[in-house]
Design a protein around this motif. Sequence first.
Motif, PDB file in Angstrom:
ATOM      1  N   LEU A 182     -78.937  27.550   6.595  1.00  0.00           N
ATOM      2  CA  LEU A 182     -80.384  27.719   6.689  1.00  0.00           C
ATOM      3  C   LEU A 182     -80.766  29.183   6.883  1.00  0.00           C
ATOM      4  N   VAL A 183     -80.058  29.869   7.784  1.00  0.00           N
ATOM      5  CA  VAL A 183     -80.362  31.283   8.019  1.00  0.00           C
ATOM      6  C   VAL A 183     -80.023  32.119   6.785  1.00  0.00           C
ATOM      7  N   GLU A 184     -78.854  31.870   6.210  1.00  0.00           N
ATOM      8  CA  GLU A 184     -78.449  32.569   4.990  1.00  0.00           C
ATOM      9  C   GLU A 184     -79.438  32.301   3.859  1.00  0.00           C
ATOM     10  N   GLY A 185     -79.831  31.020   3.713  1.00  0.00           N
ATOM     11  CA  GLY A 185     -80.727  30.659   2.630  1.00  0.00           C
ATOM     12  C   GLY A 185     -82.129  31.225   2.792  1.00  0.00           C
ATOM     13  N   LEU A 186     -82.636  31.236   4.030  1.00  0.00           N
ATOM     14  CA  LEU A 186     -83.990  31.728   4.266  1.00  0.00           C
ATOM     15  C   LEU A 186     -84.057  33.249   4.287  1.00  0.00           C
ATOM     16  N   VAL A 187     -83.094  33.885   4.973  1.00  0.00           N
ATOM     17  CA  VAL A 187     -83.142  35.343   5.125  1.00  0.00           C
ATOM     18  C   VAL A 187     -82.612  36.053   3.882  1.00  0.00           C
ATOM     19  N   SER A 188     -81.347  35.770   3.530  1.00  0.00           N
ATOM     20  CA  SER A 188     -80.710  36.511   2.430  1.00  0.00           C
ATOM     21  C   SER A 188     -81.255  36.124   1.058  1.00  0.00           C
ATOM     22  N   HIS A 189     -81.492  34.810   0.848  1.00  0.00           N
ATOM     23  CA  HIS A 189     -81.904  34.357  -0.482  1.00  0.00           C
ATOM     24  C   HIS A 189     -83.403  34.481  -0.711  1.00  0.00           C
ATOM     25  N   GLN A 190     -84.203  34.037   0.266  1.00  0.00           N
ATOM     26  CA  GLN A 190     -85.645  33.959   0.042  1.00  0.00           C
ATOM     27  C   GLN A 190     -86.398  35.167   0.578  1.00  0.00           C
ATOM     28  N   LEU A 191     -86.165  35.520   1.837  1.00  0.00           N
ATOM     29  CA  LEU A 191     -86.942  36.599   2.444  1.00  0.00           C
ATOM     30  C   LEU A 191     -86.583  37.963   1.856  1.00  0.00           C
ATOM     31  N   LEU A 192     -85.292  38.271   1.784  1.00  0.00           N
ATOM     32  CA  LEU A 192     -84.846  39.585   1.301  1.00  0.00           C
ATOM     33  C   LEU A 192     -84.420  39.571  -0.162  1.00  0.00           C
ATOM     34  N   GLY A 193     -83.882  38.450  -0.624  1.00  0.00           N
ATOM     35  CA  GLY A 193     -83.434  38.359  -2.012  1.00  0.00           C
ATOM     36  C   GLY A 193     -82.256  39.263  -2.334  1.00  0.00           C
ATOM     37  N   ILE A 194     -81.387  39.543  -1.343  1.00  0.00           N
ATOM     38  CA  ILE A 194     -80.253  40.435  -1.607  1.00  0.00           C
ATOM     39  C   ILE A 194     -79.217  39.772  -2.511  1.00  0.00           C
ATOM     40  N   HIS A 195     -79.206  38.448  -2.527  1.00  0.00           N
ATOM     41  CA  HIS A 195     -78.404  37.700  -3.497  1.00  0.00           C
ATOM     42  C   HIS A 195     -78.922  36.273  -3.540  1.00  0.00           C
ATOM     43  N   HIS A 196     -78.456  35.510  -4.496  1.00  0.00           N
ATOM     44  CA  HIS A 196     -78.833  34.101  -4.623  1.00  0.00           C
ATOM     45  C   HIS A 196     -77.558  33.288  -4.821  1.00  0.00           C
ATOM     46  N   VAL A 197     -77.665  31.988  -4.662  1.00  0.00           N
ATOM     47  CA  VAL A 197     -76.466  31.142  -4.655  1.00  0.00           C
ATOM     48  C   VAL A 197     -75.673  31.289  -5.947  1.00  0.00           C
ATOM     49  N   ASN A 198     -76.335  31.057  -7.070  1.00  0.00           N
ATOM     50  CA  ASN A 198     -75.628  31.100  -8.350  1.00  0.00           C
ATOM     51  C   ASN A 198     -76.359  32.041  -9.308  1.00  0.00           C
ATOM     52  N   GLU A 199     -75.851  33.259  -9.417  1.00  0.00           N
ATOM     53  CA  GLU A 199     -76.470  34.257 -10.280  1.00  0.00           C
ATOM     54  C   GLU A 199     -75.852  34.280 -11.678  1.00  0.00           C
ATOM     55  N   THR A 200     -74.961  33.311 -11.955  1.00  0.00           N
ATOM     56  CA  THR A 200     -74.354  33.241 -13.285  1.00  0.00           C
ATOM     57  C   THR A 200     -75.194  32.406 -14.247  1.00  0.00           C
ATOM     58  N   VAL A 201     -76.148  31.644 -13.711  1.00  0.00           N
ATOM     59  CA  VAL A 201     -77.026  30.833 -14.564  1.00  0.00           C
ATOM     60  C   VAL A 201     -78.268  31.638 -14.899  1.00  0.00           C
ATOM     61  N   ASP A 202     -79.118  31.074 -15.744  1.00  0.00           N
ATOM     62  CA  ASP A 202     -80.368  31.738 -16.107  1.00  0.00           C
ATOM     63  C   ASP A 202     -81.204  31.988 -14.853  1.00  0.00           C
TER      64      ASP A 202
END
Length: 233
Positions: A182-202
């Motif tokens: 939850l923390v990784e998903g909210l902070v890193s993925h959504q709030l900051l966008g430093i990476h996302h779960v699967n960047e190999t897809v469109d």
Amino acid sequence: MHESKTMDTATQWALFLGILTLASWLVGGLAAVIGNVELDPHRQKSGRISDVRSERHRVHLRHRDGIDPGDPMTAVTRVAARLAFPRSSGVLFGLGLGGFFDGIVFHQLLQWHHMFSGWYPAPSVENLQSNTFWDGVFHSATYLFFLAGLLILWRHARRPHFGWSTRELIGTILIGFGLFNLVEGLVSHQLLGIHHVNETVDRSLWIYWDIGFLAWGAIMLAAGWMIVREKEL
């Protein structure tokens, strides 16, 4: 030709420290709510001392009146046997395991993303080197979570009549793993966008992988919470 964006060392450390601070606030607050009884040592200690004194007084009265306690385990040791399982250790184990899973599976085996690949894509050699370094820093942090949980568990397990609970261990590990997601998903993925779960897809599909990651964390958190709250038989 478009030149790949790179990041300097000062930016890297500033980002990492900011993320670490924000994540610590979130995890610390949630862990305090979940394990509030254990994380309030004054209240727990006061209640335990009161129980022990009360039991000692009852044992003294029984001996004074010539009544055999009738059990090699005295009332005082029975109180000691009820010492609570350290929930914070399980939560830290879960945080560490969540980080290990993310780093080993997503960063290394599948190579879906790296620490800062959302801002600084890995195709350039310089960015790949930087991302690999920060993957290592991330793994080191998750290792420290796991080590802290081990130390807390070891400290409590050395006490006489330690109250081991497999149910609470499993439940708190799930809580910690879910908190990590939850923390990784909210902070890193959504709030900051430093990476996302699967960047190999469109790119248009990134959000669905991110939502699935958050849902996975919420399910583990809820399952762990229910296991911990369930009364021991």
